[in-house]
Design an enzyme around this catalytic site. Structure first.
Site, PDB file in Angstrom:
ATOM      1  N   HIS A 418     -27.497 -60.041   0.123  1.00 14.11           N
ATOM      2  CA  HIS A 418     -26.134 -60.538   0.312  1.00 14.11           C
ATOM      3  C   HIS A 418     -25.218 -59.850  -0.678  1.00 14.11           C
ATOM      4  O   HIS A 418     -24.991 -60.365  -1.780  1.00 14.11           O
ATOM      5  CB  HIS A 418     -26.058 -62.049   0.065  1.00 14.11           C
ATOM      6  N   GLU A 512     -29.894 -47.745 -10.970  1.00 17.57           N
ATOM      7  CA  GLU A 512     -28.882 -47.124 -10.109  1.00 17.57           C
ATOM      8  C   GLU A 512     -28.026 -46.132 -10.899  1.00 17.57           C
ATOM      9  O   GLU A 512     -27.570 -45.124 -10.361  1.00 17.57           O
ATOM     10  CB  GLU A 512     -28.010 -48.178  -9.430  1.00 17.57           C
TER      11      GLU A 512
END
Ligand code: NOJ
Ligand code: CA
Length: 703
Positions: A418, A512
């Site tokens: 989400h 990341e």
């Protein structure tokens, strides 16, 4: 009183006013810490902290300013004070230890402001590894609802310590850590702020974030943070870099209000973990101990998880996208995606997800994370938009039913994603439906995301409204038997003890950032001393192919060797660990991959063997319920020899150790993938000396 003569009355008044300023002292169970508390001359509560006879925090003031401009910090008298000792043990649902001891001495002080008759209680707990204290606002006749202008807690340090700091920012913790003297923070702040993300809200004052790590010239390590952040804004620390006084700076809302409180509540704990041995900080359970016990009756459905995912391919520059189509005109809930042309490189398609499910099943992973499965990604940079995603509508090429069936048949879970792009408001509107959808389709874990500025507009990620949002999501998730891994949320404060389904968070630069060349070689030698003090991190290690130019458009290079990527599974504690690389890269190095397959994610015990923040960390852990140990050692940009003393092994027995080490010529910049795997018989008497390459590591499994 009428019958007392004047000199006697004067004496009595004198005694009464002198009495409250008499200091209370409290010692830690081992006697190494001493806390002193008194009211100052203007009757402000003040504390100081000593460790082995040396001041750590000099007399520091406490209290609040209430809106509009009401003093709630001076003019107090002491109504009573109580001391208490507590020595208990508890069992975490998951963790670095199977049992945790909570041994502390407590001082509680009840104060009343003489003029206003407002009450304020203070609770101090001294453990063998540091101090926690909080404010308590009892229900009382003269105060009920009140708004904070500021919390006035000070931490008056003893000198110009070395600080491992992030600039205070109301919306992000995704900064590299700067290591400097406190006196240099002001000068370095502007450049450091530039290194953050585009969407950021710097504090208007000179301030840093917590967890803050300090090291004194005498070699004392101090970790400053908070525990049990509930219904209260997150704390930053204002810096007076001439006198080295830190003071609380709460995250405001859009009106500048720093907290909406009602009596009958408590503040978060302010925590100081202190030792002259850096290893003690990493071994500390102080923050967990200050959190409330588990609030969930049944925790049988909560399980530590090792996972792979359709994820890294979005960062490699290989072309894979979260979005299904390049079409611009999207109206969430109205657009019929099946009528739109696919862009041809949508990552979350059924066939590709099945490849990951197959890979996970083949290699014993618990789960597969899939990002980009749901409608709305075409607008994921639409920062001011109220509704961006649907959390119940899948893209046409992601077959929810079929993937549920397929994963279930292979014994693998799919982790829901989400991303809210910080429309927390719309997420709350959809939450019940989203969790019902998850329950209906076999999902028991969700990764949430809060990229970008917030909706409600002008709220902040670290403000009280959002602190309440994250906890609301965790509690609702628990009602649906769902585990939560939140990204870009406020940094953790040990609430995973109370809500163990809140299994991990990001709240710092994770892997990341390797794809933006954003992590330095010392990054992971600092994080365990800072970000991880509050709770586990979904760091997502395990990148084997560190040269991203092989995928085409991204010139980034990993800041570590391959062996160091393996060691991170042990040094970066988390019950949720990802093997983040593309699965074909694991198939190219099956021998090194074996360590990721073997390593545990839940532990009976943890031994910090070596540690120096910013330089190196070596940790050994015993797998929960198994006669297996895993060791991880990492170093910064400097090569070093790790000394790995295996005396934690049971005596008199021989085990087989498999060492995954940097090859002689390994180097994070020039030769990151050079590793050697060796096997050795070891006992409790073995001391291994293992060379680590620059930004290298060693991972060891012992069975
Ligand atoms: C940032 C998260 O940290 C990352 O893991 C995620 O893939 C992106 N947001 C998209 O949601
Ligand atoms: Ca992030």
């Amino acid at each position: 009183m009428r019958h007392l003569n004047r000199p006697l009355l004067a004496l009595l008044v004198g005694l009464l006013t002198a009495l409250p300023t008499v200091a209370q002292t409290l010692r830690s169970p081992n006697g190494q810490f001493e806390l002193r508390f008194r009211l100052t001359e203007d009757r402000t509560p003040a504390y100081s902290l000593f460790y082995k006879g040396q001041a750590v925090v000099e007399e520091s003031r406490m209290g609040f300013r209430i809106l509009p401009n009401i003093d709630y910090s001076s003019g107090f008298r002491i109504l009573s004070h109580t001391e208490r000792t507590s020595d208990t043990e508890w069992t975490p649902v998951w963790g670095q230890y199977s049992r945790i001891r909570d041994h502390h001495n407590e001082l509680s002080v009840e104060l009343e402001q003489e003029k206003s008759q407002r009450r304020l209680h203070l609770r101090f707990r001294l453990f063998d590894d540091g101090l926690g204290f909080r404010y308590e606002f009892p229900t009382q006749p003269h105060l009920r609802h009140f708004n904070l202008a500021e919390e006035l807690t000070e931490f008056r340090l003893t000198g110009d310590h070395t600080a491992f700091w992030l600039p205070a920012d109301y919306d992000t913790n995704e900064f590299p850590t700067t290591t400097s003297r406190l006196s240099e923070v002001a000068e370095r702040m502007p450049a450091v702020r530039e290194e953050g993300l585009a969407c950021k809200s710097p504090s208007p004052t000179l301030a840093v974030q917590t967890p803050l790590l300090l090291k004194t010239a005498e070699g004392l390590y101090i970790s400053l943070h908070e525990a049990a952040l509930v219904d209260y804004p997150a704390m930053h620390l204002n810096l007076d870099d001439r006198r080295f006084v830190l003071s609380t700076h709460l995250t405001p809302d859009k009106n500048g209000v720093k907290g909406y409180l009602q009596t009958g509540s408590v503040s978060p704990w302010r925590t100081l973990i202190v030792s002259d041995d850096a290893r003690d900080l990493l071994a500390s359970s102080l923050i967990l101990n200050l959190n409330e016990p588990c609030a969930l009756e049944d925790t049988s459905w909560i399980h530590p998880t090792k996972y792979v995912g359709v994820w890294w391919e979005y960062f490699t520059g290989g072309g894979s996208t979260w979005a299904y189509t390049d079409t611009q005109d999207i109206r969430i809930g109205e657009t019929d995606y099946s009528q739109l042309p696919p862009n041809g490189h949508h990552g979350a398609n059924t066939a590709h997800v099945k490849e990951y499910i197959d890979f996970a099943a083949r290699h014993g992973f618990d789960a597969v994370l899939v990002e980009g499965w749901n409608e709305g990604w075409e607008d994921n940079w639409a920062y001011a938009k109220e509704r961006i995603y649907s959390f119940t509508r899948a893209y046409p090429d992601f077959d929810v039913e079929e993937l549920h069936r397929y994963a279930k048949a292979k014994g693998v879970k799919i982790i829901m994603h989400h991303e809210t792009t910080s429309s927390a408001l719309d997420y709350e509107r959809q939450l019940a439906d989203a969790f019902r959808f998850m329950n209906a389709h076999g999902y028991d874990a969700v990764k949430t995301g809060y990229v970008g500025p917030l909706i409600p507009r002008s709220e902040h990620h670290d403000g009280q409204w959002m602190v309440n949002h994250y906890l609301h999501v965790a509690k609702e998730a628990a009602r649906h038997r769902i585990m939560v891994n939140s990204h870009e949320a406020v940094r953790p404060t040990g609430l995973c003890r109370t809500y163990p389904n809140w299994i991990a968070q990001e709240s710092a630069r994770g892997t990341e950032f390797e794809s933006f060349n954003g992590n330095r070689p010392d990054h992971t030698t600092i994080l365990p001393f800072t970000r991880l003090m509050g709770g586990p991190m979904d760091y997502t290690p395990g990148i084997f192919e560190g040269d991203l130019s092989v995928y085409g458009s991204n010139p980034a290079r990993l800041s570590t060797t391959l062996a160091k990527q393996l060691a991170l599974y042990v040094t970066m504690y988390s019950p949720l660990q990802m093997a983040a690389d593309l699965y074909p890269n694991y198939e190219r190095y099956p021998d090194a991959f074996q360590f990721i397959k073997d390593v545990a994610v839940d532990w009976d015990d943890t031994k910090v063997l070596e540690a120096e923040p910013g330089d190196y960390i070596t940790i050994a852990r015993k797998a929960k319920g198994k006669e297996e140990w895993y060791v991880g050692g990492i170093t910064d940009e400097n090569a070093r020899t790790a000394v790995i003393d295996l005396s934690f092994l049971p005596a008199g027995r021989t085990f087989e150790a498999t060492l995954y080490a940097d090859a002689k010529d390994a180097h994070w910049q020039t030769n990151p993938k050079a590793y050697v795997i060796t096997r050795k018989k070891v006992t409790a008497k073995t001391v291994l000396r293992q060379r680590l390459a620059p930004s290298g590591g060693v991972a060891i499994s012992i069975r």
